[in-house]
Design a protein around this motif. Structure first.
Motif, short mmCIF file in Angstrom:
data_model
loop_
_atom_site.label_atom_id
_atom_site.label_comp_id
_atom_site.label_asym_id
_atom_site.label_seq_id
_atom_site.Cartn_x
_atom_site.Cartn_y
_atom_site.Cartn_z
N PHE A 1 6.85 8.20 -4.85
CA PHE A 1 7.04 6.98 -5.45
C PHE A 1 6.41 5.83 -4.47
CE2 PHE A 1 9.19 2.58 -6.24
CZ PHE A 1 8.74 2.35 -7.64
N CYS A 2 5.41 5.04 -4.93
CA CYS A 2 4.98 3.98 -4.21
C CYS A 2 5.46 2.69 -4.56
CB CYS A 2 3.45 4.30 -4.16
SG CYS A 2 2.91 5.91 -3.33
N GLU A 3 6.24 1.89 -3.92
CA GLU A 3 6.40 0.68 -4.49
C GLU A 3 5.23 -0.31 -4.64
OE1 GLU A 3 9.56 -0.92 -2.16
OE2 GLU A 3 11.11 0.38 -2.61
N PHE B 1 3.19 1.47 4.54
CA PHE B 1 4.18 2.53 4.29
C PHE B 1 3.83 3.34 3.37
CE2 PHE B 1 7.97 4.09 2.25
CZ PHE B 1 8.67 4.55 3.26
N ASP B 2 3.39 2.90 2.08
CA ASP B 2 2.86 4.00 1.05
C ASP B 2 1.60 4.67 1.48
OD1 ASP B 2 4.82 3.03 -0.67
OD2 ASP B 2 3.80 1.56 -1.73
N ILE B 3 0.62 4.22 2.31
CA ILE B 3 -0.25 4.91 2.65
C ILE B 3 0.03 6.03 3.50
CG2 ILE B 3 -2.30 4.97 4.63
CD1 ILE B 3 -3.10 2.13 3.26
N ARG B 4 1.16 5.89 4.49
CA ARG B 4 1.78 7.11 5.18
C ARG B 4 2.37 7.95 4.57
NH1 ARG B 4 3.05 2.51 8.67
NH2 ARG B 4 5.43 2.52 7.71
N LEU B 5 3.08 7.57 3.40
CA LEU B 5 3.72 8.25 2.27
C LEU B 5 3.11 9.13 1.77
CD1 LEU B 5 6.80 8.55 1.42
CD2 LEU B 5 6.07 7.06 -0.28
N LEU B 6 1.84 8.81 1.02
CA LEU B 6 0.80 9.52 0.57
C LEU B 6 0.37 10.54 1.30
CD1 LEU B 6 -0.73 6.70 -1.97
CD2 LEU B 6 0.37 8.53 -2.79
N ASN B 7 -0.40 10.02 2.53
CA ASN B 7 -0.73 10.94 3.44
C ASN B 7 0.11 12.18 3.69
OD1 ASN B 7 -3.49 10.04 4.35
ND2 ASN B 7 -2.73 8.69 5.39
N HIS B 8 1.34 11.95 4.00
CA HIS B 8 2.31 12.93 4.20
C HIS B 8 2.60 13.78 3.16
CE1 HIS B 8 5.80 14.33 6.39
NE2 HIS B 8 6.68 14.31 5.17
#
Length: 244
Positions: A184-186, A167-174
């Motif tokens: 914020f990456c949990e 999820f955080d990988i997708r969040l950062l890419n986005h």
């Protein structure tokens, strides 16, 4: 030029390289770095490739490349060539690989993201890839890329990347793709979350540099040159003349 350099560093003659090209079925496009090819990326990050050997130390390679481009390719023919000032070959290859069928011959891991059912990469280093190709850009942005002198996020190495959740990988890419603020990456330890926020603007620069620079079809078309099929006897004569 990357493909040629691999062959050059394994002591293959330019004549053998030409024979291999002529025996390759299909349309062949040789892609070169343009004049001042690193200027755009250095404008964003002056230290880009600053750890590379100075040009004088690579003069033998540059002489060989120019000999191949200016003497062997015209004599051999039956290939297209393309180079554009202030564009690296990677950027042109990324454009040419879109919506087409073929192979990319290079040792550059970044091209793996261009693979599709119709486009395959032929590289001697594929087995050394430690993350999926779709994560390579983010991986290099955060952990750094010593070959291009990109430092990444200080202290954030391969093991830290492995701990990121999907999820955080997708969040950062986005966030990088949209130019948003640091998310914020949990799955990030607090110290890295703080560093991420403090260094976000620099990391966005790294993201841009690591990606492929966009180029238009018109620009590529203007610089694409076809060399009519030549005569291999002329290539062999060049080998004698230049003692390759």
């Amino acid at each position: 030029s990357n493909w040629l350099r691999i062959r050059y560093e394994t002591n293959q003659s330019l004549e053998d390289i030409c024979f291999d090209l002529l025996n390759t079925v299909g349309t062949k496009i040789l892609v070169y770095d343009g004049f001042k090819s690193t200027a755009w990326r250095k404008g964003l990050f002056p230290e880009y490739k600053g750890n590379r050997k100075p040009a004088v130390a690579l003069q033998d390679w540059f002489d060989t490349l120019n000999l191949f481009k200016n003497q062997y390719v015209p004599a051999m023919g039956d290939v297209f060539t393309v180079e554009v000032a202030e564009y690296e070959a990677d950027d042109l290859i990324a454009f040419l690989a879109k919506d087409t069928e073929g192979f990319i011959y290079s040792s550059d891991q970044d091209f793996l993201v261009l693979e599709s059912p119709n486009m395959r990469c032929v590289s001697p280093y594929v087995s050394k890839i430690r993350v999926p190709a779709v994560q390579m850009r983010l991986y290099k942005t955060l952990t750094g890329d010593s070959s291009d002198n990109i430092i990444g996020l200080q202290g954030f190495g391969p093991k830290s990347f492995d701990r990121l959740s999907d999820f955080d990988i997708r969040l950062l890419n986005h966030a990088f793709e949209l130019g948003d603020s640091a998310p914020f990456c949990e799955s990030l330890p607090e110290r890295f979350q703080v560093k991420l926020e403090e260094n976000w603007e620099q990391l966005k620069v790294f993201w841009t540099i690591i990606g492929f620079r966009p180029i238009t079809a018109d620009v590529v078309r203007q610089h694409l040159k076809f060399h009519p099929k030549g005569d291999m006897t002329k290539v062999m004569a060049l080998n004698v003349r230049f003692k390759i």
